[in-house]
Enzyme design. Sequence first.
Site, PDB file in Angstrom:
ATOM      1  N   HIS A   1      17.026 -37.633  -4.142  1.00 19.17           N
ATOM      2  CA  HIS A   1      16.250 -37.993  -2.957  1.00 19.17           C
ATOM      3  C   HIS A   1      14.781 -37.592  -3.089  1.00 19.17           C
ATOM      4  O   HIS A   1      14.142 -37.233  -2.107  1.00 19.17           O
ATOM      5  CB  HIS A   1      16.861 -37.358  -1.708  1.00 19.17           C
TER       6      HIS A   1
ATOM      7  N   LYS B   1       6.180  -4.900  -3.173  1.00 21.40           N
ATOM      8  CA  LYS B   1       7.618  -4.764  -3.008  1.00 21.40           C
ATOM      9  C   LYS B   1       8.030  -4.892  -1.548  1.00 21.40           C
ATOM     10  O   LYS B   1       9.042  -5.489  -1.218  1.00 21.40           O
ATOM     11  CB  LYS B   1       8.036  -3.391  -3.549  1.00 21.40           C
TER      12      LYS B   1
ATOM     13  N   ASN C   1      -2.022   2.642   5.311  1.00 18.12           N
ATOM     14  CA  ASN C   1      -1.119   1.548   4.955  1.00 18.12           C
ATOM     15  C   ASN C   1      -0.807   0.829   6.259  1.00 18.12           C
ATOM     16  O   ASN C   1      -0.336   1.456   7.203  1.00 18.12           O
ATOM     17  CB  ASN C   1       0.152   2.149   4.329  1.00 18.12           C
ATOM     18  N   GLY C   2      -1.093  -0.462   6.331  1.00 18.24           N
ATOM     19  CA  GLY C   2      -0.852  -1.207   7.569  1.00 18.24           C
ATOM     20  C   GLY C   2      -2.033  -2.108   7.878  1.00 18.24           C
ATOM     21  O   GLY C   2      -2.888  -2.344   7.019  1.00 18.24           O
TER      22      GLY C   2
ATOM     23  N   TRP D   1      -2.737  -2.785  -1.630  1.00 17.30           N
ATOM     24  CA  TRP D   1      -2.380  -4.205  -1.677  1.00 17.30           C
ATOM     25  C   TRP D   1      -3.275  -4.839  -0.624  1.00 17.30           C
ATOM     26  O   TRP D   1      -3.076  -4.640   0.570  1.00 17.30           O
ATOM     27  CB  TRP D   1      -0.908  -4.397  -1.325  1.00 17.30           C
TER      28      TRP D   1
ATOM     29  N   GLU E   1       7.964 -15.597  -9.203  1.00 19.45           N
ATOM     30  CA  GLU E   1       7.410 -14.259  -8.923  1.00 19.45           C
ATOM     31  C   GLU E   1       6.889 -13.570 -10.172  1.00 19.45           C
ATOM     32  O   GLU E   1       5.824 -12.969 -10.143  1.00 19.45           O
ATOM     33  CB  GLU E   1       8.497 -13.350  -8.325  1.00 19.45           C
TER      34      GLU E   1
ATOM     35  N   LYS F   1      12.701 -16.000  -8.518  1.00 18.82           N
ATOM     36  CA  LYS F   1      12.530 -14.960  -9.548  1.00 18.82           C
ATOM     37  C   LYS F   1      11.540 -15.440 -10.604  1.00 18.82           C
ATOM     38  O   LYS F   1      10.661 -14.712 -11.014  1.00 18.82           O
ATOM     39  CB  LYS F   1      13.858 -14.621 -10.243  1.00 18.82           C
TER      40      LYS F   1
ATOM     41  N   GLU G   1      17.064 -18.641  -5.313  1.00 18.48           N
ATOM     42  CA  GLU G   1      16.710 -17.300  -5.763  1.00 18.48           C
ATOM     43  C   GLU G   1      16.291 -17.322  -7.247  1.00 18.48           C
ATOM     44  O   GLU G   1      15.343 -16.629  -7.637  1.00 18.48           O
ATOM     45  CB  GLU G   1      17.901 -16.353  -5.540  1.00 18.48           C
TER      46      GLU G   1
ATOM     47  N   ARG H   1       4.323  -0.640  -4.455  1.00 15.81           N
ATOM     48  CA  ARG H   1       3.946  -1.058  -3.104  1.00 15.81           C
ATOM     49  C   ARG H   1       2.632  -1.819  -3.068  1.00 15.81           C
ATOM     50  O   ARG H   1       2.255  -2.384  -2.033  1.00 15.81           O
ATOM     51  CB  ARG H   1       3.840   0.165  -2.187  1.00 15.81           C
TER      52      ARG H   1
ATOM     53  N   CYS I   1       0.847  -1.183   0.000  1.00 19.08           N
ATOM     54  CA  CYS I   1       0.000   0.000   0.000  1.00 19.08           C
ATOM     55  C   CYS I   1       0.886   1.239   0.000  1.00 19.08           C
ATOM     56  O   CYS I   1       1.855   1.331   0.733  1.00 19.08           O
ATOM     57  CB  CYS I   1      -0.951   0.083   1.182  1.00 19.08           C
TER      58      CYS I   1
HETATM   59  C1  G6P Z   1       8.517  -9.039  -0.446  1.00 15.76           C
HETATM   60  C2  G6P Z   1       9.025  -8.861  -1.861  1.00 15.76           C
HETATM   61  C3  G6P Z   1      10.291  -9.694  -2.055  1.00 15.76           C
HETATM   62  C4  G6P Z   1      11.323  -9.323  -1.012  1.00 15.76           C
HETATM   63  C5  G6P Z   1      10.779  -9.508   0.414  1.00 15.76           C
HETATM   64  C6  G6P Z   1      11.709  -8.954   1.460  1.00 15.76           C
HETATM   65  O1  G6P Z   1       8.008 -10.313  -0.284  1.00 15.76           O
HETATM   66  O2  G6P Z   1       8.040  -9.243  -2.801  1.00 15.76           O
HETATM   67  O3  G6P Z   1      10.815  -9.424  -3.340  1.00 15.76           O
HETATM   68  O4  G6P Z   1      12.460 -10.114  -1.170  1.00 15.76           O
HETATM   69  O5  G6P Z   1       9.551  -8.787   0.527  1.00 15.76           O
HETATM   70  O6  G6P Z   1      11.825  -7.579   1.274  1.00 15.76           O
HETATM   71  P1  G6P Z   1      12.916  -6.688   1.986  1.00 15.76           P
HETATM   72  O7  G6P Z   1      12.537  -5.277   1.635  1.00 15.76           O
HETATM   73  O8  G6P Z   1      12.797  -6.947   3.450  1.00 15.76           O
HETATM   74  O9  G6P Z   1      14.234  -7.077   1.461  1.00 15.76           O
END
Ligand code: G6P
Length: 615
Positions: free
Chosen positions: A511, A610, A100-101, A74, A495, A492, A488, A27, A2
């Site tokens: 395994h 984000k 936001n929150g 969001w 996501e 990616k 990672e 956000r 948000c």
């Molecule tokens: C969210 C984002 C991820 C990010 C994670 C941690 O889930 O979608 O891309 O890695 O938060 O975010 P930070 O700002 O704490 O690194």
Amino acid sequence: MCGIIGYIGGSEAVPVLLEGLRRLEYRGYDSAGVALLSGGAIEVRKAVGRIANLAEAIQQNPIHGTTGISHTRWATHGGVTLENAHPHFDASGHLALVHNGVIENYQTLRDRLIAEGHVFKSQTDTEVLAHLVGEAFEKSGDRTKEGLVGALRQALRQVIGTYGIAVIHSEIPGVLVGARRGSPLVLGIGKDEHFLASDVSAIIAHTREVVYLNDYEIAAVENDRFEISTVSGSGVDFQVSKVELSADAVDKGKYPHFMLKEIYEQPSSIRDAMRGRLSAEEATAKLGGLNMTNGELRAVDRIVLTGCGTAFHAALAGEYLIESLAHVPVECEFASEFRYRNLPMDRDTLVFAISQSGETADTLAALRESQRKGHRTLGICNNVASTIARESDGGAYMHAGLEIGVAATKSFTSQLTILTLLGLLLGRIRHLSHAEGRTIIHEMEKLPDLVAKALELDESIQRVAKKYVSAKNFLFLGRQANYPIALEGALKLKEISYISASGYPSAELKHGVIALINEETPSVFIAPQDAVFDKNISNIEEVKARKGPVIAIGTEGDTALAKICDDVILIPHAPDYLTPILSAIPLQLLSYHIAVALGCDVDKPRNLAKSVTVE
Ligand code: G6P
């Protein structure tokens, strides 16, 4: 998670708010809304979907005014509907609020308000907050700015949870009020105009002078003045900061997406993470922000690295890097687990909270829990003056610049760079000799150029992406410090392309995971020329024996991989402790190109935000 922006001044508010919302769209982007003070009343426009939809709604039904609040959502409480989009109103319809929150006790408060005759139009926790403030305002009978601030104080004392909010009231037209607890809020100071926003990116086109509000602070803002006080009613000694961010940091420039721009920024973001931190003379890393003497660092006998999402993967890679460079035992914990796990920790355990945004709720809670137990807790953050950066006992900034693409890229390699610096620093006050330290520094200095070389692989990676674009499932495999890079790589892809993908240590394949191998399931092996290269080759053979397609990330000059793999991407040679940074690059590009080929919105993937500022 948000984004909010409020404006008060002499200009039309709508263009300022819409532009700010576009900057904050990373956000959250499931719906958006604007409320303006207009001719003694509040006019509101909302739209489901992106900011562009809101802009269209306003174009069709224009509103004018010079004071307003806005929000990009969001969803947490209540589905993605017009009714649930912010701003929300109080019972009188004269007060509008964006939030936001999460208000955790909203159900109890809502039940009480309903019993008293309040009618709610949405399922959100935010509407409860609007009603609470409005109720307190009506009851106080004080129809002034002070009355509104007092009502806000009274309402906020009743809520449990997190908030960054902005409020306007049609009876107090020259005033915009904001408050924060747990969700960021920054006050932008202009000439005869002021702004409230979730982060500075929304307002840097207008001002560089800001005040970062702290938890439990309230800002009462007018055209030409503002006051900051606390929820409990005391005054605040605030500090005006200057934002260093460059204006092009918030533009895509020549790139079609922020994600691609940020991938390409890595030679410089990695250089910036190292800038001034390598001392050839002392053959060590300098991390002054840790606020620890060498003696204190020498006494550390265990390190805990915590974070979420990509930051957690950096932590896992950090475990390999620090243990191999410094021989200090490292443990990694998801921040969401750490906060409730009651991990046994000795006095000499040092905790690092890793977070690009510095605002992730779980990581912040882990930091606070660690501090509550008396552990020195440091931050590795990108966002300057973020909550984690401010509340930690010290740390190292990433200096990666603004990261807007929701999928983290450059912040990941900056985190790895800092963890490598930490490994060098800790190693040098333990067993690493001056000569060994010098060699590591020499190798690290070459890193930005090697990353630039890895980026030259883009075209060939794009070809590989096109070849596998219709695959429904991917496996990512790697060993040692490249195992977290496999995780990672899988994250990616999931996501931004919504393709199912999993990461494993290469040897774990046999395994269980090997059951997934068939002609349609590509395996991406990270198999550089390192100490476990031959072991990776055996694992690749196991996949090939079962007709699974293999894409291998190897080292320049390698000829073995091409003989057994379907596609080979060769990254520049580097020592084992730097290879993870290089192997991350082709995986970022691979998922980017697959997502683009599938027509996905790579910068704003569905359901994600984000920075997740709720638990
Ligand atoms: C969210 C984002 C991820 C990010 C994670 C941690 O889930 O979608 O891309 O890695 O938060 O975010 P930070 O700002 O704490 O690194």
